[in-house]
Design a protein around this motif. Structure first.
Motif, PDB file in Angstrom:
ATOM      1  N   PRO A 137      12.648 -17.604  25.013  1.00 32.08           N
ATOM      2  CA  PRO A 137      11.616 -17.864  26.029  1.00 32.08           C
ATOM      3  C   PRO A 137      12.042 -17.495  27.446  1.00 32.08           C
ATOM      4  O   PRO A 137      12.087 -18.320  28.350  1.00 32.08           O
ATOM      5  N   THR A 138      12.365 -16.230  27.621  1.00 25.36           N
ATOM      6  CA  THR A 138      12.839 -15.734  28.909  1.00 25.36           C
ATOM      7  C   THR A 138      12.239 -14.362  29.166  1.00 25.36           C
ATOM      8  O   THR A 138      11.487 -13.831  28.347  1.00 25.36           O
ATOM      9  N   PHE A 139      12.574 -13.783  30.306  1.00 26.85           N
ATOM     10  CA  PHE A 139      12.178 -12.406  30.604  1.00 26.85           C
ATOM     11  C   PHE A 139      13.421 -11.544  30.645  1.00 26.85           C
ATOM     12  O   PHE A 139      14.359 -11.819  31.392  1.00 26.85           O
ATOM     13  N   LEU A 140      13.452 -10.539  29.794  1.00 24.36           N
ATOM     14  CA  LEU A 140      14.567  -9.596  29.752  1.00 24.36           C
ATOM     15  C   LEU A 140      13.950  -8.210  29.655  1.00 24.36           C
ATOM     16  O   LEU A 140      13.337  -7.872  28.629  1.00 24.36           O
ATOM     17  N   PRO A 141      14.044  -7.404  30.709  1.00 26.22           N
ATOM     18  CA  PRO A 141      13.374  -6.101  30.723  1.00 26.22           C
ATOM     19  C   PRO A 141      13.673  -5.278  29.474  1.00 26.22           C
ATOM     20  O   PRO A 141      14.829  -5.121  29.077  1.00 26.22           O
ATOM     21  N   GLY A 142      12.617  -4.789  28.845  1.00 25.07           N
ATOM     22  CA  GLY A 142      12.781  -3.938  27.679  1.00 25.07           C
ATOM     23  C   GLY A 142      13.001  -4.688  26.382  1.00 25.07           C
ATOM     24  O   GLY A 142      13.053  -4.075  25.308  1.00 25.07           O
ATOM     25  N   VAL A 145      17.249 -21.750  26.989  1.00 26.39           N
ATOM     26  CA  VAL A 145      17.378 -21.135  28.311  1.00 26.39           C
ATOM     27  C   VAL A 145      17.582 -22.281  29.301  1.00 26.39           C
ATOM     28  O   VAL A 145      17.254 -23.429  29.009  1.00 26.39           O
ATOM     29  N   SER A 146      18.136 -21.976  30.446  1.00 19.34           N
ATOM     30  CA  SER A 146      18.428 -23.025  31.421  1.00 19.34           C
ATOM     31  C   SER A 146      17.134 -23.648  31.933  1.00 19.34           C
ATOM     32  O   SER A 146      16.086 -22.984  31.984  1.00 19.34           O
ATOM     33  N   ARG A 199      15.047 -20.247  33.762  1.00 17.85           N
ATOM     34  CA  ARG A 199      15.066 -19.754  32.379  1.00 17.85           C
ATOM     35  C   ARG A 199      16.148 -18.687  32.159  1.00 17.85           C
ATOM     36  O   ARG A 199      15.890 -17.604  31.598  1.00 17.85           O
ATOM     37  N   ILE A 200      17.335 -18.967  32.585  1.00 17.15           N
ATOM     38  CA  ILE A 200      18.458 -18.050  32.332  1.00 17.15           C
ATOM     39  C   ILE A 200      18.816 -18.146  30.860  1.00 17.15           C
ATOM     40  O   ILE A 200      19.094 -19.233  30.357  1.00 17.15           O
ATOM     41  N   PRO A 201      18.818 -17.023  30.127  1.00 19.38           N
ATOM     42  CA  PRO A 201      19.084 -17.090  28.689  1.00 19.38           C
ATOM     43  C   PRO A 201      20.546 -17.444  28.393  1.00 19.38           C
ATOM     44  O   PRO A 201      21.459 -17.003  29.089  1.00 19.38           O
ATOM     45  N   LEU A 202      20.731 -18.257  27.344  1.00 24.22           N
ATOM     46  CA  LEU A 202      22.071 -18.679  26.951  1.00 24.22           C
ATOM     47  C   LEU A 202      22.508 -18.007  25.654  1.00 24.22           C
ATOM     48  O   LEU A 202      23.352 -18.528  24.943  1.00 24.22           O
ATOM     49  N   PHE A 203      21.916 -16.864  25.362  1.00 23.37           N
ATOM     50  CA  PHE A 203      22.239 -16.185  24.108  1.00 23.37           C
ATOM     51  C   PHE A 203      23.569 -15.447  24.198  1.00 23.37           C
ATOM     52  O   PHE A 203      24.314 -15.581  25.153  1.00 23.37           O
ATOM     53  N   TYR A 253      19.323 -31.145  23.505  1.00 24.85           N
ATOM     54  CA  TYR A 253      19.855 -30.277  22.445  1.00 24.85           C
ATOM     55  C   TYR A 253      20.094 -28.897  23.042  1.00 24.85           C
ATOM     56  O   TYR A 253      19.600 -28.567  24.131  1.00 24.85           O
ATOM     57  N   LEU A 254      20.876 -28.084  22.311  1.00 21.20           N
ATOM     58  CA  LEU A 254      21.209 -26.734  22.764  1.00 21.20           C
ATOM     59  C   LEU A 254      21.142 -25.810  21.563  1.00 21.20           C
ATOM     60  O   LEU A 254      21.803 -26.051  20.552  1.00 21.20           O
ATOM     61  N   ASN A 255      20.333 -24.761  21.653  1.00 14.87           N
ATOM     62  CA  ASN A 255      20.174 -23.801  20.556  1.00 14.87           C
ATOM     63  C   ASN A 255      20.682 -22.438  21.021  1.00 14.87           C
ATOM     64  O   ASN A 255      19.998 -21.737  21.777  1.00 14.87           O
ATOM     65  N   ILE A 256      21.887 -22.085  20.590  1.00 11.96           N
ATOM     66  CA  ILE A 256      22.483 -20.806  21.020  1.00 11.96           C
ATOM     67  C   ILE A 256      22.902 -19.995  19.798  1.00 11.96           C
ATOM     68  O   ILE A 256      23.330 -20.557  18.792  1.00 11.96           O
ATOM     69  N   TYR A 257      22.754 -18.675  19.906  1.00  6.50           N
ATOM     70  CA  TYR A 257      23.025 -17.835  18.734  1.00  6.50           C
ATOM     71  C   TYR A 257      23.967 -16.679  19.048  1.00  6.50           C
ATOM     72  O   TYR A 257      24.008 -16.157  20.167  1.00  6.50           O
TER      73      TYR A 257
END
Length: 258
Positions: free
Chosen positions: A133-138, A162-163, A167-171, A196-200
């Protein structure tokens, strides 16, 4: 609860960048990384969820059996990593269940691709973790999607964390490229806000992938291999010291449905 998850797949990313890698090497690199991940998780007694393609699972049966025997969860990453049809949703779930005599209830699409949620429900899944749930160009533009879990039909959606702010992605790419101290702060902020924290991650990140033949950009291989093993070991140890609990997606789903 900390939801560590790993997309275990044939390492075909070099093909995205016009690199060269034979199929056997795609599998062996991911197998090497998976062994290293399991060793770290065993060291800290941390359970996790592994989203596997059928292709990787069929070629890595002893490792899949090991992760199940060590208390981890097996979920579906569809049949292939670079080819998809809706029929693969149900077929992959049933094949993984048949191969390993385990209940498969979760899905993550390769590369977090969009998927028809009605098809996911029809295929028999109870949860889906296929959105960042973030914005990452492309790659992603999901700023309108909920940051935290929500229900869609009868399927629980569990977006990647995401933070809370911006919404900084934590992937996986953030983990490799941010200073570890900054990543820890984002993780702590997210746990405080969301509980909770969901990271992959992927197994090939823990293997040696700095091969010129792969033609991978620097940001994808930074802190990979043995550096990633040390970095991830340090991070899991830090979470353990902080007293956070580790769990599988199935355990998390049971907890939030109480």
């Amino acid at each position: 609860m900390v939801l560590l998850s790993f997309d275990i797949e044939e390492f075909d990313m070099p093909l995205e960048y016009k690199g060269e890698i034979p199929f056997e090497k795609q599998i062996s690199i991911s197998q090497t990384g998976l062994e290293r991940i399991l060793d770290i998780l065993k060291k800290y007694k941390a359970r996790a969820t592994f989203f596997s393609t059928v292709v990787f699972a069929e070629n890595s049966r002893p490792l899949i059996e090991r992760l199940l025997n060590e208390g981890h969860e097996l979920a579906s990453h569809t049949w292939f990593h670079s080819e998809f049809e809706n029929k693969h949703l149900k077929e992959s779930r049933e094949k993984l269940e048949d191969l390993f005599s385990t209940k498969v209830t979760g899905l993550r699409m390769p590369r977090m691709m969009p998927v028809d949620e009605k098809e996911v429900e029809r295929a028999g899944y109870s949860y889906n973790s296929s959105v960042n749930p973030t914005f990452l160009p492309g790659r992603y533009n999901n700023l309108k999607v909920s940051r935290t879990y929500f229900k869609e039909g009868n399927v629980m959606q569990v977006p990647a964390s995401v933070s809370p702010n911006f919404r900084i992605p934590l992937f996986w790419l953030s983990f490799h490229n941010f200073p570890l101290s900054f990543y820890k702060k984002l993780a702590a902020d997210t746990l405080k806000k969301d509980h909770y924290l969901n990271i992959y991650f992927h197994p090939w990140e823990f293997a040696e992938i700095k091969d010129p033949a792969f033609k991978l950009p620097g940001f994808t291989v930074k802190n990979s291999g043995k550096d990633m093993v040390e970095r991830f070991d340090s991070f899991v140890g830090w979470l353990k010291e902080k007293g956070y609990a580790f769990g599988t997606f199935q355990e998390f789903q049971k907890q939030i449905q109480r």
